[in-house]
Scaffold this motif. Structure first.
Motif, short mmCIF file in Angstrom:
data_model
loop_
_atom_site.label_atom_id
_atom_site.label_comp_id
_atom_site.label_asym_id
_atom_site.label_seq_id
_atom_site.Cartn_x
_atom_site.Cartn_y
_atom_site.Cartn_z
N ARG A 1 0.83 -1.20 0.00
CA ARG A 1 0.00 0.00 0.00
C ARG A 1 0.87 1.26 0.00
NH1 ARG A 1 -4.38 0.46 4.70
NH2 ARG A 1 -4.60 -1.70 4.03
N GLU A 2 1.95 1.23 0.79
CA GLU A 2 2.82 2.39 0.89
C GLU A 2 3.45 2.75 -0.46
OE1 GLU A 2 2.95 -0.26 2.79
OE2 GLU A 2 2.17 0.51 4.71
N LYS A 3 3.65 1.75 -1.32
CA LYS A 3 4.27 1.97 -2.63
C LYS A 3 3.22 2.13 -3.73
CE LYS A 3 8.54 -0.44 -1.47
NZ LYS A 3 9.50 -1.49 -1.85
N ASN A 4 1.94 2.18 -3.35
CA ASN A 4 0.84 2.39 -4.29
C ASN A 4 0.78 1.30 -5.36
OD1 ASN A 4 -1.44 3.81 -5.15
ND2 ASN A 4 -0.26 4.93 -6.69
N ILE A 5 1.08 0.05 -4.96
CA ILE A 5 0.94 -1.09 -5.86
C ILE A 5 -0.50 -1.58 -5.80
CG2 ILE A 5 1.65 -3.46 -6.34
CD1 ILE A 5 4.37 -2.73 -5.12
N GLN A 6 -1.20 -1.56 -6.93
CA GLN A 6 -2.62 -1.89 -6.94
C GLN A 6 -2.91 -3.27 -7.52
OE1 GLN A 6 -4.22 1.42 -9.13
NE2 GLN A 6 -4.48 2.66 -7.29
N ASN A 7 -2.15 -3.69 -8.50
CA ASN A 7 -2.39 -4.97 -9.14
C ASN A 7 -1.20 -5.89 -8.95
OD1 ASN A 7 -4.83 -3.97 -10.16
ND2 ASN A 7 -3.81 -3.14 -11.96
N VAL A 8 -1.46 -7.11 -8.51
CA VAL A 8 -0.39 -8.07 -8.27
C VAL A 8 -0.68 -9.32 -9.11
CG1 VAL A 8 0.82 -9.47 -6.56
CG2 VAL A 8 -0.09 -7.22 -5.92
N GLU B 1 -8.63 -8.62 3.03
CA GLU B 1 -8.45 -7.50 3.95
C GLU B 1 -8.06 -6.21 3.22
OE1 GLU B 1 -9.16 -7.60 7.17
OE2 GLU B 1 -9.79 -9.68 6.86
N ASN B 2 -7.57 -6.32 1.99
CA ASN B 2 -7.03 -5.14 1.30
C ASN B 2 -7.65 -4.92 -0.07
OD1 ASN B 2 -4.51 -4.32 3.08
ND2 ASN B 2 -4.48 -6.55 2.94
N PHE B 3 -8.92 -5.34 -0.24
CA PHE B 3 -9.53 -5.29 -1.57
C PHE B 3 -9.65 -3.88 -2.13
CE2 PHE B 3 -13.13 -5.02 1.36
CZ PHE B 3 -13.87 -3.98 0.82
N LEU B 4 -9.65 -2.86 -1.26
CA LEU B 4 -9.73 -1.49 -1.75
C LEU B 4 -8.42 -1.02 -2.38
CD1 LEU B 4 -11.67 0.27 1.16
CD2 LEU B 4 -12.53 -0.24 -1.13
N PHE B 5 -7.34 -1.72 -2.07
CA PHE B 5 -6.02 -1.24 -2.48
C PHE B 5 -5.28 -2.17 -3.42
CE2 PHE B 5 -7.00 0.04 1.89
CZ PHE B 5 -7.06 1.42 1.74
N VAL B 6 -5.67 -3.45 -3.46
CA VAL B 6 -4.91 -4.40 -4.24
C VAL B 6 -5.82 -5.43 -4.90
CG1 VAL B 6 -4.54 -6.03 -2.34
CG2 VAL B 6 -2.86 -5.91 -4.17
#
Length: 202
Positions: A1-8, A45-50
Motif C-alpha cells: 500500500r505504501e508503494k501504491n501497488i494496486q495490481n499483483v 483485507e485489502n480489496f480497496l487497495f490491491v
C-alpha cells in the motif's frame, strides 16, 4: 500500500521452459493451498487497495454468478522463434509464424480454430460432476499439459484440483457468513455489467 501497488500478478507455476528445471520444487497440494489461503486473506483485507489475479479469478465467478467452461480465453502469443500460439505454454496449437505468414492469414486461422483449442469442463477429468467446475473451470490447462505430458494431458485433472476446491469452499463460507459483503459490494459497484464476463484479471 505504501508503494501504491494496486495490481499483483501471481501466476501458475508451469513446468515449462525454465520451469522444467525446477519441477522438483513443485509445491505439494497442501503447500499450494496454504499459499492460496494467505493470498486470499490478504486480498480479502485489502480489496480497496490491491487486486491479486490468482484469487480474484475465483472471486469473480462467485460474486457475479458467472459460469465459465474454460479457464481462460485463447489469445495470440508469439514465442522467441516467431511462432504464434494461443498459449506459449501449450506449444503446437497454432501453426502460424509472424515471420512467414500475413496478418490476414493469422487472424483468419485464429478465428477458425480458437474455439476448440481449450477443452470444456465437461471433457476434463473429474470436472463433469464437480459442483465447482464452472468456477475454477478445471484450472490452467498448461499445468497438466506440461506436468503430465503425453497424449490427452490437456484433459487430465489439474495437480492442484484439491487446493482449488478448498479455496472455493473457503470463499463460499465467508460469503455465507457475510465476511465478504463489503468486498462484493465494492466489486459490483466498480465493474460495469458489460465488462464482467470479460473480466478475469484485475
Amino acid at each position: 500500500r505504501e508503494k501504491n501497488i494496486q495490481n499483483v500478478h501471481v501466476g501458475e507455476f508451469i513446468p515449462f521452459g525454465r520451469g522444467k528445471l525446477n519441477k522438483e520444487i513443485f509445491l505439494s497440494p497442501s503447500q499450494h493451498f496454504q499459499v492460496l489461503k494467505k493470498l486470499y486473506e490478504y486480498q480479502k483485507e485489502n480489496f480497496l487497495f490491491v487486486s491479486i489475479d490468482t484469487i480474484e479469478n475465483f472471486i469473480y465467478p462467485i460474486v457475479f454468478n458467472l459460469k465459465r467452461k474454460t479457464y481462460c480465453n485463447p489469445s495470440l502469443q508469439i514465442d522467441n522463434k516467431g511462432n504464434i500460439e494461443y498459449c506459449v505454454n501449450i506449444p503446437g496449437g497454432h501453426p502460424q509464424n509472424i515471420l512467414t505468414d500475413t496478418a490476414v492469414n493469422i487472424i483468419s486461422d485464429m478465428r477458425k480454430h480458437s474455439d476448440g483449442f481449450l477443452p470444456s469442463t465437461k471433457d476434463i477429468e473429474g470436472c463433469n460432476q464437480c459442483p465447482h467446475a464452472l468456477i475454477c473451470s478445471g484450472g490452467c490447462r498448461a499445468v497438466p499439459f506440461n506436468y503430465y505430458g503425453g497424449k490427452n494431458s490437456l484433459l487430465r485433472r489439474h495437480p492442484y484440483c484439491g487446493s482449488y476446491k478448498k479455496l472455493i469452499n473457503l470463499i463460499n463460507q465467508d460469503k455465507i457468513s457475510g465476511k465478504l459483503d463489503e468486498y462484493f459490494d465494492f466489486l459490483k459497484r466498480s465493474i460495469p455489467p458489460a465488462d464482467r464476463k470479460l473480466k478475469r484479471f484485475f
